[in-house]
Design an enzyme around this catalytic site. Structure first.
Site, PDB file in Angstrom:
ATOM      1  N   LYS A 116       0.817  -1.218   0.000  1.00  0.00           N
ATOM      2  CA  LYS A 116       0.000   0.000   0.000  1.00  0.00           C
ATOM      3  C   LYS A 116       0.847   1.262   0.000  1.00  0.00           C
ATOM      4  O   LYS A 116       0.478   2.261  -0.616  1.00  0.00           O
ATOM      5  CB  LYS A 116      -0.951  -0.005   1.200  1.00  0.00           C
ATOM      6  CG  LYS A 116      -2.052  -1.046   1.070  1.00  0.00           C
ATOM      7  CD  LYS A 116      -3.009  -1.003   2.251  1.00  0.00           C
ATOM      8  CE  LYS A 116      -4.118  -2.042   2.092  1.00  0.00           C
ATOM      9  NZ  LYS A 116      -5.069  -2.028   3.226  1.00  0.00           N
ATOM     10  N   LYS A 176      -8.395 -12.084  -5.003  1.00  0.00           N
ATOM     11  CA  LYS A 176      -9.377 -12.472  -3.993  1.00  0.00           C
ATOM     12  C   LYS A 176     -10.608 -11.580  -4.085  1.00  0.00           C
ATOM     13  O   LYS A 176     -10.513 -10.399  -4.419  1.00  0.00           O
ATOM     14  CB  LYS A 176      -8.753 -12.368  -2.597  1.00  0.00           C
ATOM     15  CG  LYS A 176      -9.604 -12.943  -1.487  1.00  0.00           C
ATOM     16  CD  LYS A 176      -8.865 -12.968  -0.180  1.00  0.00           C
ATOM     17  CE  LYS A 176      -8.683 -11.581   0.401  1.00  0.00           C
ATOM     18  NZ  LYS A 176      -8.195 -11.631   1.803  1.00  0.00           N
ATOM     19  N   LYS A 216     -13.858  -7.040  -0.204  1.00  0.00           N
ATOM     20  CA  LYS A 216     -15.006  -6.171  -0.021  1.00  0.00           C
ATOM     21  C   LYS A 216     -14.726  -4.713  -0.352  1.00  0.00           C
ATOM     22  O   LYS A 216     -15.645  -3.925  -0.519  1.00  0.00           O
ATOM     23  CB  LYS A 216     -15.547  -6.293   1.404  1.00  0.00           C
ATOM     24  CG  LYS A 216     -14.561  -6.009   2.517  1.00  0.00           C
ATOM     25  CD  LYS A 216     -15.220  -6.254   3.866  1.00  0.00           C
ATOM     26  CE  LYS A 216     -14.250  -6.019   5.016  1.00  0.00           C
ATOM     27  NZ  LYS A 216     -13.195  -7.035   5.068  1.00  0.00           N
TER      28      LYS A 216
END
Length: 331
Positions: free
Chosen positions: A112, A197, A200
Site C-alpha cells: 500500500k 481475492k 469487499k
C-alpha cells in the site's frame, strides 16, 4: 476450553468470500468447539482515508450480518473493538516491544505504501503500526487459536513474536497463539478477476457477490463471470482460473468436491446457472435474518453491549497484568 479470536474489518460490505472463507466456519464450527470471540475491528478501518458515517454504518451492518449468519451470542462473544478500551491500551505496550524493521516488512504496508507513493502521497502512520493493534486484539484475550486466511498468517506470526519477546523480558503475561487456516478451497476469487481475492473494498463491484445482493443481482454477476478460452470444464487453478473459481464457489455452497463437480458439466452456461442457484440458496436465509434484525435495532445494540462487557471482563485482567509487568504504577 480452547479460546478462539477472530475479527472482521468494516471497510466494505461483507462478501460471499467473507462468508465461505471465514464466517461460516465461525458459525458451524468455532462457536461450538471453543470459547470464541468475534469482533468487528472498527479501529482498523481508520488506517486509510474514510467517511466516519460510513464506518459507523458498515460496523453495524457487519455485526448484524454476523448474527444473521448464525453466530449465537449465548455461545460466543460478539462485540465491537472500539467498545473495549483494552485493545488500544495494550497496543501501545506492544509498540514498545515491536521494532521499526518488523513493521516495514509487513506485506500489506509495503504494497500500500508503494502504491500511495506512486500517486504522490503517503500512508498514515497507523497503517504501519496496525499489525501491533491486531496483535493486541489477539493477546488481550489469552487467545489460543486465530482462524485466518493465508494472507493474514504473517500478522499472527508477528503476534507470536511479540508475545514471546514480551514474556521473555517482563514475565509470562501472554499466551502465544497459533494460526489456523480455513479448509482448502474456501478462498473465493473475484468473478471478473479470478486471479484476485473477492475483496469487499475492491473499486469495482462487478465481480463481487455481497451478502445482501438481491437474487437477480447474484444471478447477473455469476452469469457474467469471466471464464476461460475453450469449452472444457476442468478444475485447474493455473490454466483455468475462471472455471475453477466457479467450481469452488459451487463446491463451497453445496459441500461437494470441486474436481468431481467438474466431471458433471460439459458447458460453462450450465455451470454458471447451477452456481448462481447455489449461491442464492446459501444467501437467502442470511438476508432474511438480517432484515428481521434490522427491524429490531435494539436487539443488535443489546448483543453488542453484552458482548463488550464480557470481552472487557476477559481482557482487563490480562492488560492490567501486562501494565504491571512492564513497570507502570497501578492506578
Amino acid at each position: 476450553m480452547t479460546r478462539v479470536f477472530s475479527g472482521i474489518k468494516p471497510t466494505g460490505h461483507l462478501t460471499l468470500g467473507n462468508y465461505l472463507g471465514a464466517v461460516r466456519q465461525w458459525v458451524e464450527r468455532d462457536q461450538h468447539r471453543a470459547d470464541a470471540l468475534f469482533c468487528v475491528v472498527d479501529l482498523h478501518a481508520l488506517t486509510v482515508d474514510h467517511d466516519p458515517a460510513r464506518v459507523r454504518r458498515l460496523s453495524r451492518q457487519a455485526a448484524t450480518l454476523l448474527l444473521a449468519a448464525g453466530l449465537d451470542p449465548e455461545r460466543c462473544t460478539v462485540f465491537v473493538q472500539s467498545h473495549v478500551d483494552e485493545h488500544a491500551r495494550l497496543s501501545y505496550l506492544l509498540e514498545c516491544v515491536a521494532t521499526d524493521g518488523e513493521m516495514r516488512r509487513m506485506i500489506q504496508y509495503k504494497e500500500k505504501s508503494v502504491k500511495e507513493r506512486e500517486r504522490g502521497g503517503s500512508v498514515r502512520l497507523s497503517l504501519l503500526t496496525y499489525p501491533v493493534l491486531m496483535a493486541a486484539d489477539i493477546l488481550a484475550y489469552r487467545t489460543d487459536e486465530v482462524p485466518v486466511g493465508e494472507d493474514q498468517t504473517q500478522h499472527v506470526e508477528l503476534t507470536r513474536d511479540l508475545a514471546e519477546r514480551f514474556n521473555q523480558r517482563y514475565g509470562s503475561a501472554f499466551v502465544v497463539p497459533r494460526a489456523t487456516n480455513p479448509p482448502v478451497g474456501a478462498r473465493v476469487m473475484d468473478l471478473q478477476e479470478p486471479g484476485a481475492k473477492m475483496g469487499k473494498s475492491h473499486e469495482s463491484g462487478a465481480g463481487i457477490i455481497y451478502l445482501l445482493d438481491e437474487p437477480e443481482v447474484v444471478r447477473r454477476k455469476v452469469m457474467r463471470a469471466l471464464t476461460d478460452s475453450g469449452r472444457e470444464v476442468r478444475h485447474d487453478r493455473e490454466r483455468m482460473p475462471g472455471v475453477t473459481n466457479l467450481l469452488e464457489i459451487l463446491a463451497g455452497c453445496t459441500g461437494a468436491d470441486p474436481e468431481k463437480l467438474a466431471g458433471q458439466y460439459t458447458s460453462y452456461g450450465a455451470l454458471k446457472k447451477d452456481t448462481a442457484e447455489a449461491v442464492e440458496e446459501v444467501l437467502r436465509p442470511v438476508r432474511e435474518r438480517h432484515a428481521a434484525l434490522v427491524a429490531d435495532r435494539g436487539e443488535v445494540d443489546a448483543v453488542l453491549r453484552r458482548g463488550a462487557e464480557r470481552a472487557r471482563a476477559m481482557a482487563r485482567p490480562v492488560v492490567d497484568e501486562a501494565y504491571r509487568a512492564v513497570g507502570l504504577l497501578p492506578a
